[in-house]
Design a protein around this motif. Structure first.
Motif, mmCIF file in Angstrom:
data_model
loop_
_atom_site.group_PDB
_atom_site.id
_atom_site.type_symbol
_atom_site.label_atom_id
_atom_site.label_comp_id
_atom_site.label_asym_id
_atom_site.label_seq_id
_atom_site.Cartn_x
_atom_site.Cartn_y
_atom_site.Cartn_z
ATOM 1 N N GLY A 60 0.825 -1.204 0.000
ATOM 2 C CA GLY A 60 0.000 0.000 0.000
ATOM 3 C C GLY A 60 0.853 1.245 0.000
ATOM 4 O O GLY A 60 2.020 1.182 -0.370
ATOM 5 N N PRO A 61 0.313 2.339 0.425
ATOM 6 C CA PRO A 61 -1.075 2.412 0.877
ATOM 7 C C PRO A 61 -2.068 2.436 -0.281
ATOM 8 O O PRO A 61 -1.729 2.825 -1.386
ATOM 9 N N VAL A 62 -3.267 1.973 0.009
ATOM 10 C CA VAL A 62 -4.366 2.047 -0.934
ATOM 11 C C VAL A 62 -5.277 3.187 -0.478
ATOM 12 O O VAL A 62 -5.735 3.182 0.673
ATOM 13 N N TYR B 173 -7.174 -1.998 13.266
ATOM 14 C CA TYR B 173 -7.592 -0.602 13.277
ATOM 15 C C TYR B 173 -6.581 0.215 14.082
ATOM 16 O O TYR B 173 -5.893 -0.329 14.947
ATOM 17 N N PRO B 174 -6.482 1.496 13.813
ATOM 18 C CA PRO B 174 -5.487 2.329 14.505
ATOM 19 C C PRO B 174 -5.573 2.196 16.018
ATOM 20 O O PRO B 174 -6.642 2.340 16.609
ATOM 21 N N SER C 13 -14.935 4.143 7.810
ATOM 22 C CA SER C 13 -14.640 3.302 8.973
ATOM 23 C C SER C 13 -13.840 2.039 8.616
ATOM 24 O O SER C 13 -13.366 1.331 9.511
ATOM 25 N N ASP C 14 -13.676 1.756 7.331
ATOM 26 C CA ASP C 14 -12.866 0.600 6.899
ATOM 27 C C ASP C 14 -11.376 0.928 6.868
ATOM 28 O O ASP C 14 -10.547 0.037 6.620
ATOM 29 N N SER C 15 -11.023 2.176 7.088
ATOM 30 C CA SER C 15 -9.612 2.572 7.093
ATOM 31 C C SER C 15 -8.870 1.807 8.176
ATOM 32 O O SER C 15 -9.216 1.885 9.372
ATOM 33 N N THR D 233 -2.112 -0.994 3.978
ATOM 34 C CA THR D 233 -2.830 0.095 4.636
ATOM 35 C C THR D 233 -3.889 0.638 3.698
ATOM 36 O O THR D 233 -3.597 0.999 2.554
ATOM 37 N N LEU D 234 -5.124 0.683 4.180
ATOM 38 C CA LEU D 234 -6.244 1.236 3.422
ATOM 39 C C LEU D 234 -6.674 2.546 4.057
ATOM 40 O O LEU D 234 -6.916 2.593 5.263
ATOM 41 N N SER D 235 -6.783 3.566 3.236
ATOM 42 C CA SER D 235 -7.265 4.864 3.699
ATOM 43 C C SER D 235 -8.450 5.261 2.823
ATOM 44 O O SER D 235 -8.321 5.356 1.603
ATOM 45 N N VAL D 236 -9.609 5.472 3.470
ATOM 46 C CA VAL D 236 -10.828 5.833 2.753
ATOM 47 C C VAL D 236 -11.231 7.248 3.147
ATOM 48 O O VAL D 236 -11.348 7.554 4.344
#
Lengths: 114, 115
Positions: free
Chosen positions: B9-11, B39-40, B83-85, B110-113
């Protein structure tokens, strides 16, 4: 139903010292595994305990040792700490009857070696 | 030895976009496959699993199908939310060949939405 618990939450040690981390498994679980997660990396398997014996071991030096008690709780000991041992240490438990071997993780102990 | 490779990632996605995180594996036995999410500030949570070829794991709108022919277990979601981040880990347990059931993890994606 309490999940996997670990203590302490955070720990700061000096190079060369020894450290002991503790883990209590989820109720009904008899197998405990330990993992090391360096910053930005995936967890790396250290070892697994079942019936108070080490069942499987990952690629970690003998400085890393463990123990499982009759109540299934476990300790991870690290001797002669190095700066590279700084990481999040995760404990996971599982019921050996679960064919999928799903492991439930605790919140981890953050170890910092200075 | 056994290993897991997942896309780096990040995606970064906008809310309601389609998500795919690729995961391929190498195993000598009969692995079970897992996706874990972190999750963080929290510990690892199991998102879904599949224990044999062609099984589909699903949870919270996420899906992954165990493809033995392509040794893959790609994670998908049709419409992501803020919330999927989180960080997503693909993992395997090659229980057939081991005395234990160690999980072998990929490096994480890592996914960031964003909304």
């Amino acid at each position: 139903d309490a999940g996997v618990t670990q203590s302490p939450t955070h720990l700061i040690k000096t190079r060369g010292q020894q450290v002991t981390l503790r883990c209590s498994p989820k109720s009904g679980h008899d197998t405990v595994s330990w993992y090391q997660q360096a910053l930005g990396q995936g967890p790396q398997f250290i070892f697994q305990y079942y019936e108070e014996e080490e069942r499987q071991r990952g690629n970690f030096p003998d400085r890393f040792s463990g123990h499982q008690f009759p109540n299934y709780s476990s300790e991870l000991n690290v001797n002669a700490l190095l700066l590279g041992d700084s990481a999040l240490y995760l404990c996971a438990s599982s019921p050996t009857r679960d064919r999928g071997y799903e492991q439930y993780f605790g919140p981890g102990t953050r170890l910092t070696v200075t | 030895g056994d290993s897991v490779t997942q896309m780096e990632g990040p995606v970064t996605l906008s809310e309601e976009a389609f998500l795919t995180i690729n995961c391929t594996y190498t195993a000598t036995g009969y692995p079970s496959l897992f996706w874990y999410v972190q999750y963080p500030g929290e510990g690892l949570q199991l998102l879904l699993k599949a224990t044999k070829a062609d099984d589909k794991g699903s949870n919270k709108g996420f899906e992954a199908t165990y493809r033995k022919e392509t040794t893959s277990f790609h994670l998908e979601k049709g419409s992501v939310q803020v919330s999927d981040s989180a960080v997503y880990f693909c993992a395997l347990s090659d229980w057939g060949n081991q005395a234990g059931t160690a999980l072998i993890f990929g490096k994480g994606t890592t996914l960031s939405v964003s909304s």
